[in-house]
Motif scaffolding. Structure first.
Motif, PDB file in Angstrom:
ATOM      1  N   ARG A   1       1.121  -1.285  -0.110  1.00  0.00           N
ATOM      2  CA  ARG A   1      -0.107   0.250   0.016  1.00  0.00           C
ATOM      3  C   ARG A   1       1.007   1.192  -0.069  1.00  0.00           C
ATOM      4  O   ARG A   1       0.338   2.354  -0.534  1.00  0.00           O
ATOM      5  N   THR A   2       2.005   1.396   0.760  1.00  0.00           N
ATOM      6  CA  THR A   2       2.883   2.211   0.630  1.00  0.00           C
ATOM      7  C   THR A   2       3.431   2.832  -0.584  1.00  0.00           C
ATOM      8  O   THR A   2       3.361   3.807  -1.164  1.00  0.00           O
ATOM      9  N   VAL A   3       3.931   1.704  -1.409  1.00  0.00           N
ATOM     10  CA  VAL A   3       4.449   1.820  -2.629  1.00  0.00           C
ATOM     11  C   VAL A   3       3.609   2.011  -3.641  1.00  0.00           C
ATOM     12  O   VAL A   3       3.620   3.196  -4.545  1.00  0.00           O
ATOM     13  N   ASP A   4       2.256   1.690  -3.398  1.00  0.00           N
ATOM     14  CA  ASP A   4       1.156   2.198  -4.216  1.00  0.00           C
ATOM     15  C   ASP A   4       0.859   3.490  -4.221  1.00  0.00           C
ATOM     16  O   ASP A   4       0.768   4.167  -5.034  1.00  0.00           O
ATOM     17  N   ALA A   5       0.386   3.773  -2.850  1.00  0.00           N
ATOM     18  CA  ALA A   5      -0.092   5.157  -2.597  1.00  0.00           C
ATOM     19  C   ALA A   5       0.933   6.281  -2.826  1.00  0.00           C
ATOM     20  O   ALA A   5       0.561   7.293  -3.314  1.00  0.00           O
ATOM     21  N   LEU A   6       2.260   5.973  -2.524  1.00  0.00           N
ATOM     22  CA  LEU A   6       2.868   7.222  -2.523  1.00  0.00           C
ATOM     23  C   LEU A   6       4.072   7.173  -3.661  1.00  0.00           C
ATOM     24  O   LEU A   6       4.480   8.268  -4.103  1.00  0.00           O
ATOM     25  N   LEU A   7       4.305   6.039  -4.116  1.00  0.00           N
ATOM     26  CA  LEU A   7       5.079   5.982  -5.486  1.00  0.00           C
ATOM     27  C   LEU A   7       4.312   5.530  -6.731  1.00  0.00           C
ATOM     28  O   LEU A   7       4.894   5.638  -7.746  1.00  0.00           O
ATOM     29  N   GLY A   8       3.138   5.237  -6.423  1.00  0.00           N
ATOM     30  CA  GLY A   8       2.311   5.011  -7.846  1.00  0.00           C
ATOM     31  C   GLY A   8       2.662   3.553  -8.591  1.00  0.00           C
ATOM     32  O   GLY A   8       1.994   3.436  -9.505  1.00  0.00           O
ATOM     33  N   VAL A   9       3.269   2.645  -7.720  1.00  0.00           N
ATOM     34  CA  VAL A   9       3.637   1.387  -8.280  1.00  0.00           C
ATOM     35  C   VAL A   9       2.800   0.225  -7.678  1.00  0.00           C
ATOM     36  O   VAL A   9       2.971   0.175  -6.358  1.00  0.00           O
ATOM     37  N   ALA A  10       2.330  -0.571  -8.441  1.00  0.00           N
ATOM     38  CA  ALA A  10       1.181  -1.571  -8.012  1.00  0.00           C
ATOM     39  C   ALA A  10       2.201  -2.894  -7.996  1.00  0.00           C
ATOM     40  O   ALA A  10       2.711  -3.418  -9.091  1.00  0.00           O
TER      41      ALA A  10
END
Length: 409
Positions: free
Chosen positions: A399-408
């Protein structure tokens, strides 16, 4: 004109801190403290070739700005334009032997597809220059009637002398401005201009070129800079939070836009902060449509490259840095994506609370994406080496990588 669909931004525990970012106009870092709704204007493409890595790096940078703001529990009002009428577009259409409107539409569609694939958050308003002409014409008339613009052989030019703050965005001297004007679409050597760098506001109709009703200006089409001013004033007014784009827009585009708006309103500044992304090179030269040394997002996607890897390649460089795209840059991103996905696929792992704090801190510090990536790398290495017993950790990392870096992942 419509934008592209938004990917969901996962909720994270707690909230991030205010973004401290480099402001071109002051040459130093400033802390952005918007109101409940943060306002961002980013200059869009001229759609005669769709998204190359230079474009992608710029829009990725301002996607990070949005994500940091969202993590502070603010809303974001994001506006982006499309320069769907301009000399380069007409020249490419003529060279290709195709209709300029068809070319613009095709490349705009491809741009939307690339933005969707890269999971870049869309603007609330995505606005073309052509649809903005009814708003542009009255602004040019106002500038002319106020003595801030003048006619030259039917064309209307803005007088930079009419804005007492002209030069404050770029900080350049007159000679540097003249050279960049010639390089970036201006006509400093045209006889009759009051100042060599005075930009065109309204181009009188040329034979064989499209034109629109300019009311008292006569038939023609708008200059480059007034387009963004009309759109930004329509949706934001003066003093919005961030004006963004690539560093090649500092002069003349953002300098002139600020002066247009300030002369129109008598207010200052046009934007509170000016933020610019670095240039991406290929084979030692800046990626440029005129040079043809381009790597396209769409071409990599057709080759089967995961868009998440493309995004990680962009994130591995600081947004203000000038850097070079190479096969190794992409290969390293593909390998990193594989490591991260393997790490979060396990049922438990080391605690990720510190990781979330590190990523937030890195991005709030002038969008230091490489430091954020290094923090995730350390968590993934610890996961591979020893693992852990926190069942919620892999999910929090995802969730951190998705929310803040936009990477799923």
């Amino acid at each position: 004109m419509h934008a592209w669909p938004a990917s969901e931004v996962p909720a994270l525990p707690g909230e991030g801190r205010d973004l401290r970012i480099h402001d071109t106009a002051t040459g130093g870092r400033v802390t952005l403290v918007p109101g409940p709704v943060a306002r961002l204007y980013v200059c869009g493409i001229t759609p005669y070739d769709a998204t190359h890595m230079g474009h992608a790096a710029t829009y990725n940078a301002f996607d990070l700005v949005q994500r940091v703001w969202l993590d502070t529990k603010r809303q974001v009002h994001y506006v982006q334009n499309v320069t769907d009428i301009d000399d380069p577009l007409l020249e490419r259409a003529a060279a290709n032997g195709e209709d300029w409107e068809a070319l613009a539409e095709r490349e705009t569609v491809l741009f939307r597809e690339d933005m969707t694939a890269l999971r870049l958050l869309p603007p609330r308003q995505y606005v073309g220059a052509v649809e903005s002409i009814p708003k542009i014409v009255p602004l040019v008339e106002r500038l002319r009637d106020a003595g801030a613009a003048y006619e030259l052989d039917g064309d209307i030019y803005f007088s930079v002398a009419s804005d007492a703050h002209f030069g404050e965005v770029s900080g350049l001297d007159a000679e540097a401005m003249r050279l960049l004007s010639a390089e970036r679409g201006g006509d400093p050597d045209r006889p009759g201009k009051k100042n060599p760098v005075d930009p065109m506001l309204w181009m009188a109709a040329r034979p064989g070129e499209p034109s629109w009703d300019g009311a008292s200006l006569g038939p023609g089409r708008p200059g480059w800079h007034i387009e963004c001013v009309a759109i930004a004033l329509e949706y934001f007014g003066m003093g919005f939070d961030v004006q963004g784009g690539g560093s090649d827009l500092i002069f003349p585009h953002h300098e002139m836009g600020a002066s247009h708006a300030q002369a129109l309103t008598g207010e200052h500044p046009f934007a509170k902060t000016y933020v610019h992304a670095g240039m991406v090179a290929l084979h030692g030269e800046k990626m440029s449509k005129s040079k043809g040394n381009l790597v396209f997002v769409s071409a990599l996607r057709r080759e089967g490259v995961d868009p998440a890897a493309i995004r990680l390649a962009l994130l591995s460089h600081h947004y203000r840095a000038d850097w070079e795209w190479t096969d190794d840059v992409l290969a390293e991103a593909v390998e990193r994506l594989g490591r991260w996905r393997a790490a979060v696929s396990r049922p438990d792992g080391p605690s990720a609370d510190a990781l979330l704090a590190e990523v937030r801190e890195a991005l709030a510090d002038d969008l230091d994406a490489p430091a954020a990536l290094a923090a995730v790398d350390r968590w993934a290495a610890a996961q591979a080496a020893d693992g852990g017993t926190d069942e919620g950790a892999p999910g929090l990392v995802s969730r951190t990588v998705d929310a803040l870096l936009g990477v799923a992942l």
